[in-house]
Design an enzyme around this catalytic site. Structure first.
Site, PDB file in Angstrom:
ATOM      1  N   ASP A   1       0.849  -1.194   0.000  1.00 15.72           N
ATOM      2  CA  ASP A   1       0.000   0.000   0.000  1.00 15.72           C
ATOM      3  C   ASP A   1       0.881   1.240   0.000  1.00 15.72           C
ATOM      4  O   ASP A   1       1.869   1.306   0.741  1.00 15.72           O
ATOM      5  CB  ASP A   1      -0.899   0.021   1.237  1.00 15.72           C
ATOM      6  CG  ASP A   1      -2.186  -0.751   1.013  1.00 15.72           C
ATOM      7  OD1 ASP A   1      -2.535  -0.983  -0.154  1.00 15.72           O
ATOM      8  OD2 ASP A   1      -2.826  -1.124   2.002  1.00 15.72           O
TER       9      ASP A   1
ATOM     10  N   ASP B   1      -9.957  -4.696   2.469  1.00 13.55           N
ATOM     11  CA  ASP B   1      -8.752  -5.465   2.135  1.00 13.55           C
ATOM     12  C   ASP B   1      -8.948  -6.963   2.355  1.00 13.55           C
ATOM     13  O   ASP B   1      -8.119  -7.764   1.919  1.00 13.55           O
ATOM     14  CB  ASP B   1      -7.560  -5.004   2.998  1.00 13.55           C
ATOM     15  CG  ASP B   1      -7.098  -3.603   2.652  1.00 13.55           C
ATOM     16  OD1 ASP B   1      -7.093  -3.276   1.452  1.00 13.55           O
ATOM     17  OD2 ASP B   1      -6.742  -2.852   3.567  1.00 13.55           O
TER      18      ASP B   1
END
EC number: 7.2.2.6
Length: 682
Positions: A307, A522
């Site tokens: 990320d 996620d």
């Protein structure tokens, strides 16, 4: 920051491990390790032979047979000790976590709001969905989500990090863990688990590893060791008729000693300890692995999905500028942006409210008093905003706002496209603000790339690991940050579906993928990834989907996780190489000694010039036992690891552990033989 590390040979752990090593002598425990089970049978057989010789029931040297038997038992004990010591270290870490659990009472609220009436109940009676109030000095009684308030929390009991952290409602910092302490202010928390299912409970269960299952590579290596053991067992069994036919039959004791020295007892005795120690080292890095399989997979990973926010950048994006569209006043844009952000509890949303105050003295307004409806951000819409009177204000990514405008019959201005490109090329993130179908302008959100991250990515590239940056930014912004950070590839405008598709694409190519995540969105990708590190500060769904949890909630930790995984695989491979190379030297010690009387020509193989057949055989058996003890520190700490290519690592390990495995036994057996001779023990 990790909690205090245990000494390698902590006295209390050593004493406990010695006790456990004796307990593990039972057949049921030995059966789990086929190689050491053969040694256990050999120990039992030679013990019976020694007793028979001592009583006169069998001819032979009872003292020599007893010495061989004793050292075979010591070999089994040393292997048991290695495993017990590794398990003891894990249990000690689990016990330190158990100390965090305290019998406490909780204030259970009758209504989900601050100031509501509360009942005092035991913390272990709280159920999922219960609402509790915690104030300064209180221990948080359960895992949960903050639904109101904000406070400074001491999480050192869980993470080992002394610096307090902020936990507040909304955003990415709403998750709290039972057993941590409130330092200031107050929180209203909704419990997310039932008793016995808390993160701390699961941590303890994982660390204790009572149900540790063998990993695929461990199973494959065990099968190889069993195959080698069977081959040597058959070869040893055929030697007795050959020696008997030559007129001087070799004793069963010598044949057992030969078999034990030839089978890979070194790696067989240390294999379980290596696996347990790998999980223990992961905990030392403040990462809880759900299984050894996860640690092993980390060593084989060749794609890292990282990320952008918090991993590659500092993660504190702040609104830095309002850029109005043509014909729009900057204050009008700021006013609309602030209205759209009033109920947005993310750091970005709050920074927009603050910037509007600073620039135009626009005071924060209450959503409820305005009789407005807040529209929350979702991963699918990638927008948030507010409906107030007849006004519909939205802020979000460029593509999301473009679709919204076109769906409402509007047109996306070309001048705003140019402003978006300008912001993106500067490495900032553009958010577009729209009212109805009219685009008002762009908000620039600025973030900073972490120092030293480019060098770390270069090391990963050297190891053959591809790095992919995942971001919700548009392609121009993503490309600018990717170039600055030095990643190999990037996925821009990422949605949960896009992340999941990317992982599946890499896996279809035969790659192993690792990623980090902290949000519920996620969870699908975390569940699909081979190595999925969930952040401790993340949502419950993310923690349950991952196979590791980072207590420090540091996304960069993924690189360290890969390092530890590779170190475990290298340790296992290095000690296997060393163990098999050992057999060659022991072959030159025992074969000439055992069969020289029958076949004098074999004396040519006695290149170590050992004193006598008995001393040669006993020296090899003693060395075979002692080498396990000497290698325990290496098994627990892991071999020295450097970021090299696979071929370079293979060459390095063959030189160190292959050549070392050949030379060390020659030296060790010769030294033991000299000591036995000088002391008159043979």
């Amino acid at each position: 920051m990790s909690r205090k590390q245990l000494a390698l040979f902590e006295p209390t752990l050593v004493v406990q491990a010695l006790k456990e090593a004796v307990k593990k002598l039972n057949p049921q425990a030995q059966w789990r390790n086929p190689v050491m089970f053969i040694v256990w049978i050999g120990s039992l057989l030679t013990t019976c032979i020694s007793i028979a010789m001592a009583s006169g029931a069998m001819p032979g040297n009872a003292l020599f047979s007893a010495a061989i038997s004793g050292w075979l038992w010591i070999t089994v004990l040393f292997a048991n000790f290695a495993e017990a010591l590794a398990e003891g270290r894990s249990k000690a870490q689990a016990n330190s976590l158990k100390g965090v659990k305290k019998t406490a009472f909780a204030r259970k609220l009758r209504e989900p709001k601050y100031g509501a009436a509360a009942d005092k109940v035991p913390a272990d009676q709280l159920r999922k969905g219960d609402i509790v109030l915690v104030e300064a000095g209180d221990i948080i009684p359960c895992d949960g989500e903050v639904i109101e308030g904000g406070a400074s929390v001491d999480e050192s009991a869980i993470t080992g990090e002394s610096a307090p952290v902020i936990r507040e409602s909304g955003g990415d910092f709403a998750s709290v863990t039972g057993g941590t302490r409130i330092l200031s202010d107050w929180l209203v928390i909704e419990c997310s688990v039932n008793p016995g299912e808390t993160f701390l409970d699961r941590m303890i269960a994982m660390v204790e590893g009572a149900q540790r299952r063998k990993t695929p590579n461990e199973i494959a290596l065990t099968i190889l060791l069993i195959a080698l053991t069977i081959v040597f067992l058959l070869a040893t069994a055929t030697l007795w008729p050959f020696s008997a036919w030559g007129g001087n039959a070799v004793s069963v004791t010598v044949l057992v000693a030969l078999l034990v020295c030839l089978i890979p007892t070194t790696i067989g005795g240390l294999l379980s300890a290596i696996g347990v120690a790998g999980m223990s080292r992961m905990l030392g890095a403040n990462v809880i692995a759900t299984s050894g399989r996860a640690v092993e997979a980390a060593g084989d990973v060749d794609v890292l999905l990282l990320d952008k926010t918090g991993t590659i950048t500092l993660g504190n994006r702040q609104a830095s500028e309002f850029i109005p569209a043509q014909g729009v006043d900057e204050k009008t844009l700021a006013d609309a942006a602030q209205l759209a952000s009033l109920a947005d509890e993310t750091p970005e949303g709050r920074s927009i409210v603050i910037l509007a105050k600073q620039r135009f003295n626009l005071r924060e307004r209450d959503v409820q008093s305005l009789h407005a409806t807040f529209v929350p951000f979702t991963a699918q819409s990638r927008m948030s905003g507010i409906n107030i009177d007849n006004r519909m204000i939205r802020k979000g990514s460029v593509d999301a706002i473009r679709r919204h405008v076109e769906a409402n019959g509007g047109h996306f201005p070309t001048d705003v496209d140019q402003k978006v490109d300008q912001v993106a090329r500067q490495g900032a993130t553009p958010l577009v603000v729209v009212e109805g179908s009219r685009v008002l302008g762009v908000i620039a959100l600025k973030d900073i790339v972490k120092g030293g991250i480019k060098e770390r990515f270069a090391q990963l590239r050297k190891m053959g690991i591809k790095t992919v940056m995942i971001t919700g930014d548009n392609r121009l912004t993503a490309a600018a940050i990717a170039a600055e950070a030095g990643v190999d590839d990037f996925l821009a405008e990422a949605t949960p579906e896009a992340k999941l598709a990317l992982i599946r694409q890499y896996q279809a190519e035969g790659r192993l993928v690792a990623m980090t995540g902290d949000g519920t969105n996620d969870a699908p990708a975390l569940a699909q990834a081979d190595v999925a590190v969930a952040m401790n500060s993340g949502t419950q769904a993310a923690k349950e989907a991952g196979n590791m949890v980072d207590l420090d909630s540091n996304p960069t930790k993924l690189i360290e996780v890969v390092h530890i995984g590779k170190q475990m695989l290298m340790t296992r491979g290095s000690l296997t190489t060393f163990s098999i190379a050992n057999d060659v030297a022991k072959y030159f010690a025992i074969i000439p000694a055992a069969f020289a009387a029958t076949y004098p020509q074999l004396n040519a193989l006695n290149i170590m010039c050992l004193h006598s057949p008995d001393s040669a055989i006993l020296s090899a058996v003693i060395f075979n036992a002692l080498i396990i003890v000497f290698l325990i520190p290496l098994a627990l700490k892991g071999v020295s690891y450097k970021p090299l290519t696979a071929s370079a690592m293979l060459r390095r390990n063959l030189w160190i552990y292959g050549l070392g495995g050949l030379l060390v036994p020659f030296i060790g057996i010769k030294v033991i033989d000299l000591l036995l001779t000088v002391c008159g023990l043979v």
